[in-house]
Enzyme design. Structure first.
Site, PDB file in Angstrom:
ATOM      1  N   HIS A  78       0.811  -1.220   0.000  1.00  0.00           N
ATOM      2  CA  HIS A  78       0.000   0.000   0.000  1.00  0.00           C
ATOM      3  C   HIS A  78       0.843   1.268   0.000  1.00  0.00           C
ATOM      4  O   HIS A  78       0.325   2.351   0.249  1.00  0.00           O
ATOM      5  CB  HIS A  78      -0.952   0.029   1.199  1.00  0.00           C
ATOM      6  CG  HIS A  78      -1.973  -1.056   1.170  1.00  0.00           C
ATOM      7  ND1 HIS A  78      -2.833  -1.298   2.208  1.00  0.00           N
ATOM      8  CD2 HIS A  78      -2.266  -1.981   0.213  1.00  0.00           C
ATOM      9  CE1 HIS A  78      -3.608  -2.320   1.906  1.00  0.00           C
ATOM     10  NE2 HIS A  78      -3.282  -2.751   0.706  1.00  0.00           N
ATOM     11  N   ILE A 104       1.014   7.045   0.524  1.00  0.00           N
ATOM     12  CA  ILE A 104       0.490   5.930   1.310  1.00  0.00           C
ATOM     13  C   ILE A 104      -1.004   5.790   1.037  1.00  0.00           C
ATOM     14  O   ILE A 104      -1.740   6.770   1.118  1.00  0.00           O
ATOM     15  CB  ILE A 104       0.703   6.196   2.825  1.00  0.00           C
ATOM     16  CG1 ILE A 104       2.174   6.497   3.108  1.00  0.00           C
ATOM     17  CG2 ILE A 104       0.219   5.017   3.652  1.00  0.00           C
ATOM     18  CD1 ILE A 104       2.407   7.096   4.484  1.00  0.00           C
ATOM     19  N   CYS A 105      -1.421   4.594   0.715  1.00  0.00           N
ATOM     20  CA  CYS A 105      -2.844   4.344   0.508  1.00  0.00           C
ATOM     21  C   CYS A 105      -3.449   3.892   1.838  1.00  0.00           C
ATOM     22  O   CYS A 105      -3.345   2.728   2.210  1.00  0.00           O
ATOM     23  CB  CYS A 105      -3.037   3.264  -0.563  1.00  0.00           C
ATOM     24  SG  CYS A 105      -4.754   2.818  -0.821  1.00  0.00           S
ATOM     25  N   LEU A 106      -3.982   4.850   2.569  1.00  0.00           N
ATOM     26  CA  LEU A 106      -4.536   4.544   3.892  1.00  0.00           C
ATOM     27  C   LEU A 106      -5.731   5.475   4.093  1.00  0.00           C
ATOM     28  O   LEU A 106      -5.580   6.700   4.034  1.00  0.00           O
ATOM     29  CB  LEU A 106      -3.455   4.789   4.966  1.00  0.00           C
ATOM     30  CG  LEU A 106      -3.837   4.524   6.414  1.00  0.00           C
ATOM     31  CD1 LEU A 106      -4.165   3.048   6.629  1.00  0.00           C
ATOM     32  CD2 LEU A 106      -2.708   4.937   7.360  1.00  0.00           C
TER      33      LEU A 106
END
Lengths: 161, 291
Positions: free
Chosen positions: A91, A98-100
């Site tokens: 991610h 950041i894929c969050l």
């Protein structure tokens, strides 16, 4: 690449200033385990050192997070990226984005820098493979003009890692 | 109709020289201290910091024949000072006198703060700076109500006991027997323990948390003084999440700003409906109540 190209930022509002000062004091009294705030006198950009938790894929590795606060923090989420080299994670893109979800759609002013850090560390710790997201190259190419991850329309992957 | 309105305005609003006078006097005090100012200049308030950096709001009512007649003042203090006023006095003189008065009250407040931090205070939960009484838990369902004299805070306080009558009677007897042990120069809590012949129970953690009245969004008690915030400048949290297991306090301004910044908020007339950032329970905030 990402650090210098942030769009000309507006200074923090009074409310944002007050709140960040409180967060910083709280951080100094009670820092989240595995993190170190690198002392600067810039309240609007925090650089935080992350130590991978022991017993995980990232043990004994150190990375740096860069947290930039918008004028109207905490009504808006801070921009959080890893300063490259970013950890290899399904991610986390190689440009540090950041894929969050909590950094974008699911942000709430009930969260803090400290709680974000804990979420990021837990995301690292639950990883089972050191690899980039499948669309890494395409994504990073699209961001070459220095686009902020907050402008990305994120599609959140599964929440297992 | 229009004519009538005009006349009324003329009656209600003072002359331009009066505005100039009051504005120049506010300037002397410093605009940054001004919290509120009524359009017709009958009322204004300043934020004043005392020597311990505690802020106090001084409210001033100006009479029509100001400055020939003294204004009246009020504030969240146990008693207000007598104003020394002459026709040549200015707002700054009031601020000076009020600061002096705050100086005199420091000992009173430091005693009360000490009581609040050490003992199990049951009432008032969030004491105002004017409150001069404290109800303190003594254990066994008994409590003592102390009325502290603001003018001589170290002297023996008036007291009342509450609880089961048998225990209260014995407490009263002990107090009567021992009250002469009260020494003005002994620390307050120690004095109480000496007279009551008991160590006083410490507060529980739960009680401590209830003193927390900071806004869950901006993390401060008082909003900054800001033109954009208008009448809400410097205000305390005025909204509490209805969910009793959350009960987070917010400034309605902050909660409103948050709800406006996300897309899931619904609006009906001037009320915004959304979710508490902490517990996700429903919240409803009136839009832009800036007056």
């Amino acid at each position: 690449m990402t650090s210098s190209s942030a769009p000309s930022r507006k200074a923090l509002s009074k409310i944002a200033c007050n709140r960040l000062q409180k967060e910083l004091v709280e951080w100094q009294v009670n820092p989240p385990a595995g993190f170190k705030h690198k002392v600067t006198d810039n309240l609007q950009r925090w650089v935080i050192e992350v130590n991978g938790a022991s017993g995980t894929l990232y043990a004994n590795e150190t990375y740096q997070l860069q947290v930039d606060f918008p004028e109207h923090y905490p009504m808006e989420a801070p921009q959080v990226i890893f300063i490259p080299p970013a950890p290899q994670h399904p991610h986390i893109y190689s440009n540090g984005h950041i894929c969050l979800d909590i950094l974008y759609d699911s942000w709430s002013p009930a969260m803090t820098v400290s709680s974000i850090c804990i979420s990021i560390l837990s995301m690292l710790s639950s990883s089972t493979a050191k690899q980039r997201p499948a669309d890494n190259d395409r994504y990073v190419k699209n961001c070459r003009n220095g686009r902020s991850p907050k402008e990305t329309r994120w599609w959140f992957h599964d929440d297992k890692v | 109709m229009e004519h009538f309105e005009k006349n009324r305005c003329r009656e209600q609003f003072p002359s331009s020289s009066f505005y100039r006078l009051v504005f120049s006097e506010i300037e002397e005090v410093g605009w940054e201290h001004l919290v509120k100012l009524a359009d017709d200049l009958t009322y204004l308030s300043f934020r004043i910091l005392d020597t311990k950096k505690q802020s106090h709001i001084l409210e001033i009512h100006l009479p029509q024949n100001y400055p020939r007649h003294a204004p009246s003042i009020s504030a969240d203090v146990p008693y207000i000072c007598e104003l020394n006023w002459s026709a040549s006095s200015r707002l700054n003189d009031i601020v000076h006198q009020f600061r002096e008065h705050l100086g005199k009250l420091q000992e009173f407040w430091s005693i009360l703060d000490n009581i609040d931090s050490i003992l199990g205070v049951i009432d008032p939960r969030q004491p105002s700076r004017a409150a001069s009484f404290r109800r303190i838990n003594l254990g066994n369902d008994c409590s003592i109500v102390l009325s502290i004299t603001a003018q001589s805070p170290r002297s023996l306080p008036e007291c009342r006991f509450l609880g089961p009558s048998s225990l209260v009677n014995s407490l009263k007897k002990t107090w009567k027997r021992n009250y002469k042990r009260w020494m003005e120069d002994t620390p307050y809590v120690e004095n109480l323990a000496n007279v009551l012949e008991t160590s006083l129970p410490r507060p529980s953690c739960v009680q401590n948390q209830q003193h927390q009245v900071e806004c869950g969004i901006c993390y401060v008690q008082y909003l900054p003084i800001d033109v954009e915030l208008g009448a809400k400048s410097g205000s305390r949290p005025d909204y509490t999440c209805d969910n009793s297991s959350c009960s987070r306090a917010f400034h309605s301004v902050c909660l409103g700003d948050w709800l406006r910044s996300i897309t899931t908020t619904r609006q009906s007339f001037d009320v915004m409906f959304g979710n508490c950032p902490y517990c996700s329970g429903p919240v409803a905030v009136k839009l832009n109540s800036n007056d």
